[in-house]
Write a protein that holds these residues in place. Structure first.
Motif, short mmCIF file in Angstrom:
data_model
loop_
_atom_site.label_atom_id
_atom_site.label_comp_id
_atom_site.label_asym_id
_atom_site.label_seq_id
_atom_site.Cartn_x
_atom_site.Cartn_y
_atom_site.Cartn_z
N TYR A 26 -33.20 -15.19 1.15
CA TYR A 26 -32.49 -14.75 2.35
C TYR A 26 -31.68 -13.48 2.09
CZ TYR A 26 -33.91 -18.81 5.02
OH TYR A 26 -34.66 -19.74 5.70
N SER A 27 -31.23 -13.30 0.85
CA SER A 27 -30.55 -12.05 0.50
C SER A 27 -31.52 -10.88 0.56
CB SER A 27 -29.93 -12.14 -0.90
OG SER A 27 -28.76 -12.91 -0.88
N PHE A 28 -32.73 -11.09 0.03
CA PHE A 28 -33.74 -10.02 0.11
C PHE A 28 -34.13 -9.73 1.56
CE2 PHE A 28 -34.51 -10.63 -4.47
CZ PHE A 28 -34.65 -9.31 -4.85
N MET A 29 -34.21 -10.76 2.37
CA MET A 29 -34.51 -10.56 3.79
C MET A 29 -33.37 -9.82 4.47
SD MET A 29 -37.52 -11.60 4.32
CE MET A 29 -37.53 -11.49 6.10
N THR A 30 -32.14 -10.17 4.13
CA THR A 30 -30.97 -9.50 4.70
C THR A 30 -30.99 -8.01 4.37
OG1 THR A 30 -29.59 -11.48 4.57
CG2 THR A 30 -28.45 -9.36 4.68
N GLN A 31 -31.13 -7.69 3.09
CA GLN A 31 -31.13 -6.30 2.67
C GLN A 31 -32.40 -5.58 3.13
OE1 GLN A 31 -28.49 -4.95 1.69
NE2 GLN A 31 -27.37 -6.84 1.32
N GLY A 32 -33.51 -6.32 3.20
CA GLY A 32 -34.74 -5.72 3.69
C GLY A 32 -34.61 -5.29 5.14
N MET A 33 -34.02 -6.16 5.97
CA MET A 33 -33.79 -5.81 7.37
C MET A 33 -32.86 -4.61 7.49
SD MET A 33 -35.59 -7.88 9.30
CE MET A 33 -36.82 -7.70 8.00
N GLN A 34 -31.86 -4.55 6.61
CA GLN A 34 -30.94 -3.42 6.67
C GLN A 34 -31.60 -2.12 6.19
OE1 GLN A 34 -26.87 -3.80 5.55
NE2 GLN A 34 -26.67 -5.88 6.34
N LEU A 35 -32.55 -2.24 5.26
CA LEU A 35 -33.30 -1.06 4.85
C LEU A 35 -34.13 -0.52 6.01
CD1 LEU A 35 -34.60 -1.70 1.22
CD2 LEU A 35 -33.05 0.09 2.00
N VAL A 36 -34.77 -1.44 6.75
CA VAL A 36 -35.53 -1.00 7.92
C VAL A 36 -34.59 -0.43 8.97
CG1 VAL A 36 -37.18 -1.70 9.70
CG2 VAL A 36 -37.27 -2.76 7.44
N CYS A 37 -33.42 -1.03 9.09
CA CYS A 37 -32.39 -0.50 10.00
C CYS A 37 -32.04 0.94 9.64
CB CYS A 37 -31.15 -1.40 9.94
SG CYS A 37 -29.67 -0.68 10.70
N THR A 38 -31.79 1.20 8.37
CA THR A 38 -31.44 2.56 7.95
C THR A 38 -32.63 3.51 8.12
OG1 THR A 38 -32.01 2.07 5.63
CG2 THR A 38 -29.71 1.76 6.29
N TYR A 39 -33.85 2.98 7.98
CA TYR A 39 -35.04 3.79 8.20
C TYR A 39 -35.08 4.30 9.64
CZ TYR A 39 -40.00 4.90 8.88
OH TYR A 39 -41.18 5.52 9.21
N PHE A 40 -34.82 3.40 10.59
CA PHE A 40 -34.82 3.80 11.99
C PHE A 40 -33.65 4.74 12.31
CE2 PHE A 40 -37.40 -0.15 12.87
CZ PHE A 40 -38.54 0.54 13.24
N LEU A 41 -32.51 4.52 11.65
CA LEU A 41 -31.37 5.44 11.84
C LEU A 41 -31.74 6.85 11.39
CD1 LEU A 41 -28.17 3.43 10.77
CD2 LEU A 41 -28.81 4.19 13.06
N LEU A 42 -32.39 6.94 10.25
CA LEU A 42 -32.80 8.25 9.75
C LEU A 42 -33.85 8.89 10.66
CD1 LEU A 42 -32.88 7.36 5.96
CD2 LEU A 42 -31.36 9.03 7.03
N LEU A 43 -34.78 8.09 11.16
CA LEU A 43 -35.77 8.62 12.10
C LEU A 43 -35.08 9.11 13.37
CD1 LEU A 43 -38.81 6.15 11.94
CD2 LEU A 43 -38.55 8.37 10.83
N SER A 44 -34.06 8.39 13.81
CA SER A 44 -33.35 8.80 15.03
C SER A 44 -32.67 10.15 14.87
CB SER A 44 -32.30 7.74 15.41
OG SER A 44 -31.15 7.82 14.58
N LEU A 45 -32.35 10.50 13.62
CA LEU A 45 -31.70 11.78 13.33
C LEU A 45 -32.71 12.87 12.99
CD1 LEU A 45 -28.73 10.44 11.16
CD2 LEU A 45 -28.62 11.25 13.53
N GLY A 46 -34.00 12.53 13.08
CA GLY A 46 -35.04 13.52 12.82
C GLY A 46 -35.38 13.71 11.36
N VAL A 47 -34.95 12.80 10.49
CA VAL A 47 -35.25 12.90 9.06
C VAL A 47 -36.67 12.40 8.81
CG1 VAL A 47 -34.59 12.15 6.75
CG2 VAL A 47 -32.83 12.57 8.47
#
Length: 298
Positions: free
Chosen positions: A186-207
């Motif tokens: 569940y820790s890996f799932m938690t951090q995995g979801m947050q990694l995908v979250c940061t991926y979308f944040l970076l995409l939203s900024l045009g990175v």
């Protein structure tokens, strides 16, 4: 008096961190970058962050079960959201964890020491996985050059993190380590979801490049925010990006915008706990008679 002094100190450190950040970046550029962010990607980031907290709440539920406190899923997630709200203004998770320990001690009559052990081990479990992923991302991203000829030592560290943790967990938390596999998942799932979250944040900024480098730096900064010196970690992540952007070849303004957006998403989910902050009823808590020899708390 002591609490007021601690509060004043944290306010001061938070204020200084924000001032240092804003003195080092172009506020107009950061503002324009955030305003241009894609709403669709921001929504997806918000959704993934929310899912990460669902996994984190389930992980904590395992540790409470190990000490004989059985929570319904709904009650457990309610407590978790309230804890997030307290963590927002009481840094380091002290407020949220303290709230959960206080409420569950009242309702289950479990010793405070056991409850503290459960929430402490929960945090350690999450921290170990966060450290593992931060080291892994730093090794496979464009910032791996910083290790130079010692990258072999970092790879060795990566492979030793979890075995060492497992040994120490069995030694220090004999009652709780039996859920090590499930809670680590569940820790890996938690951090995995947050990694995908940061991926979308970076995409939203045009990175569209060096995404793993931004994520690695972000996770390293997240480890630093565990030290309770600012409110909600604001200022710490931004200073990490400012201090390292030139060395690592990353965009300073993007890094600050990225971390500020993550803070906003965290705050949005955390504020949902503000509507639940009154003392929850006890009908979501049971005491395991086999482990404690007591009766139900409701």
């Amino acid at each position: 008096m002591k609490k007021n002094l601690i509060l004043a100190a944290k306010l001061t450190v938070t204020g200084l961190a924000i001032v240092l950040v804003f003195n080092k970046v172009d506020l107009n550029e950061v503002g324009e970058t955030i305003l241009k962010a894609s709403p669709i990607y921001l929504f997806l980031a918000l959704l993934l962050f929310f899912l990460s907290k669902l996994f984190a709440a389930v992980r904590l539920k395992y540790f409470f079960t190990d000490i004989g406190v059985i929570l319904t899923s709904q009650y457990n997630f309610r407590l978790y959201l309230i804890g997030m709200f307290h963590n927002l203004y009481l840094p380091g998770g002290v407020g949220g964890d303290g709230y959960k320990v206080y409420i569950l001690h009242q309702q289950s009559k479990k010793p405070v020491k056991k409850l503290i052990s459960a929430v402490l081990f929960d945090r350690i479990n999450g921290l170990v996985v966060l450290l593992f992923l931060a080291v892994l991302l730093s090794l496979i991203s464009s910032i791996s050059f910083i290790y130079g000829e010692y990258d072999w030592a970092v790879w060795l560290l990566l492979f030793l993190i979890y075995p060492v943790y497992a040994i120490l967990a069995k030694w220090l938390f004999p009652t709780l380590h039996k859920s090590l596999v499930a809670t680590s998942f569940y820790s890996f799932m938690t951090q995995g979801m947050q990694l995908v979250c940061t991926y979308f944040l970076l995409l939203s900024l045009g990175v569209d490049e060096n995404i793993m480098a931004y994520q690695a730096l972000f996770m390293i900064a997240s480890i630093l925010t565990i030290v309770p010196v600012t409110f909600g970690g604001i200022g710490v992540r931004e200073m990490v990006f400012i201090a390292s952007y030139q060395t690592l070849g990353l965009d300073r303004d993007i890094g600050v915008s990225f971390s500020l957006l993550f803070f906003v998403i965290t705050a949005m989910i955390s504020f949902s706990g503000a509507f639940l902050w009154e003392k929850p009823k006890e009908n979501g808590v049971l005491v395991d008679k086999d482990k404690e020899g007591t009766v139900k708390s409701s």
